[in-house]
Design a protein around this motif. Sequence first.
Motif, short mmCIF file in Angstrom:
data_model
loop_
_atom_site.label_atom_id
_atom_site.label_comp_id
_atom_site.label_asym_id
_atom_site.label_seq_id
_atom_site.Cartn_x
_atom_site.Cartn_y
_atom_site.Cartn_z
N GLY A 10 -17.77 -28.32 42.48
CA GLY A 10 -18.08 -29.33 41.48
C GLY A 10 -18.29 -30.69 42.11
N ARG A 11 -18.74 -31.65 41.27
CA ARG A 11 -18.99 -33.00 41.75
C ARG A 11 -18.44 -34.01 40.75
N LEU A 12 -18.10 -35.20 41.24
CA LEU A 12 -17.63 -36.28 40.38
C LEU A 12 -18.71 -36.72 39.40
N ARG A 13 -18.30 -37.12 38.20
CA ARG A 13 -19.21 -37.79 37.29
C ARG A 13 -19.66 -39.11 37.90
N VAL A 14 -20.77 -39.60 37.45
CA VAL A 14 -21.36 -40.82 38.02
C VAL A 14 -20.39 -41.99 37.94
N GLU A 15 -19.71 -42.16 36.78
CA GLU A 15 -18.82 -43.31 36.62
C GLU A 15 -17.64 -43.28 37.59
N TYR A 16 -17.19 -42.09 37.95
CA TYR A 16 -16.06 -42.00 38.89
C TYR A 16 -16.54 -42.03 40.34
N ALA A 17 -17.77 -41.60 40.57
CA ALA A 17 -18.35 -41.77 41.90
C ALA A 17 -18.52 -43.26 42.21
N GLN A 18 -18.75 -44.06 41.17
CA GLN A 18 -18.83 -45.51 41.36
C GLN A 18 -17.45 -46.10 41.65
#
Length: 467
Positions: free
Chosen positions: A210-218
């Motif tokens: 899986g991958r982080l959501r965009v807001e948490y990748a920020q």
Amino acid sequence: MDILALDLGTSSVRGLVLDADAVPRPGALARRKVHLVTGDDGSGTLDGPRYLACLMECLDELAAGGHLRDVELVATSAQWHSVLPLSADGAPLGPVLTWMDTRPEALPGAGGPADPDAFHARTGAWWHRCYWTMRLPWLREHCGTPVTRFGGLVEYALGVLLDEAPMSVSMASGTGLLDLRRLEWDAEACELAGVRPEDLPALAPQRWRGRLRVEYAQRWPQLTDARWAAPVGDGAASNVGSGCVDPSRAAITVGTSAAVRLLQAVPAGAELPPLPEQLWRYRVDHEHVVTGAAYSSGGNLFAWAARELRLPPGAELEAALARAGASRTLRANPRLGGDRPPGVTPAGSGELRGLSFGTTAVDILAVLMTEMCGLVAQDLALLEAGVGEPAEVVLGGGAMAASAWWRAAFVEALAPRPVRHQRNPEIGATGAALVALGRIAEAAHVGGIGRTDDRDAPNTVAARPPR
């Protein structure tokens, strides 16, 4: 490549960074205590949003220290059996029921499996308050709000953080709803739980990432490209982190609770080995199963006695235990938190007998801990009968790292078996990393295993010098 290993425990959330060989990076450890709410009614719950906030704080701390910059893989060890009711958008409708909650019971008129032995063989579980077969109907009755779906603590947390968060076969096996051979939701178990298979979380395929959501990748840009592996049940991860990855070694782990387990290679679709009626069986991953017994009392028993009996701390207590030994006139039942499955003894069943005016607080602690050792030894014998005698036992977990006396008590209770000690208290996170790497077999040679009387600094992760 570095690995971020998360351990979502009952008493704390921890995150640590390991190198490509699953060796901890010096100082790259963040920890937050969490508040387990318990009551005389048998409740044992966690606040889901607050728990998630603690996890995020750990990630913030590791990011601020520069520890996440080389992380390419995230592995997670998570507590089995937890469940919380969720709305359609994934918001909690109530607290998280942990393994420690003994309140769920069968609703009036409900019946169990048609063939309990066959059900146990398929799912590794029982129709019991610890599993979703009994927990889901009970939660619907007590939630007060219509429940759209259910999830475990780790599915809730990762559901917030990641683009998608299917349930791993390891976590699914802890619900009591999974067919361990076919790796799909068991029809009879779902009927008992009052759900359709399509209403349950999707199951993660082998080697899912899986991958982080965009807001948490920020929020954590160092983790933007990191891949998240499917979570591993805490008991399975602890076995791997203890180096107990085949029937030649049994793991006895004492953290908040306690357990004894053996791991075997059994690929999906293969016939499952015979399962003694008193033992459970869950999945490590698509290729391995773990069989064992667990107890509601462990490090929490030690902590309760130390607090309520006002015992001295650290080395002073160890010295007092060594002088006192275990009183031969005292008898105790250490089931203060009730039984784990298949037992049904409720919380509040602890007992002390044989008290005299000469009994000391240290005597009481010693007999409680010694009786715990005896319970574990009995269940280890059941494991041995099923798969053959293990060559040795490895003690692990924070409580074992903290007490040389308790390790010695296990050595006595388990004699004549060879008993060793895994000094690294972060066995769950380390084991989860090795599972994520697909290197379970190599864990047989994991570092940190030594003599039970080894008095090295217990937290080998924080204290490890730079390489």
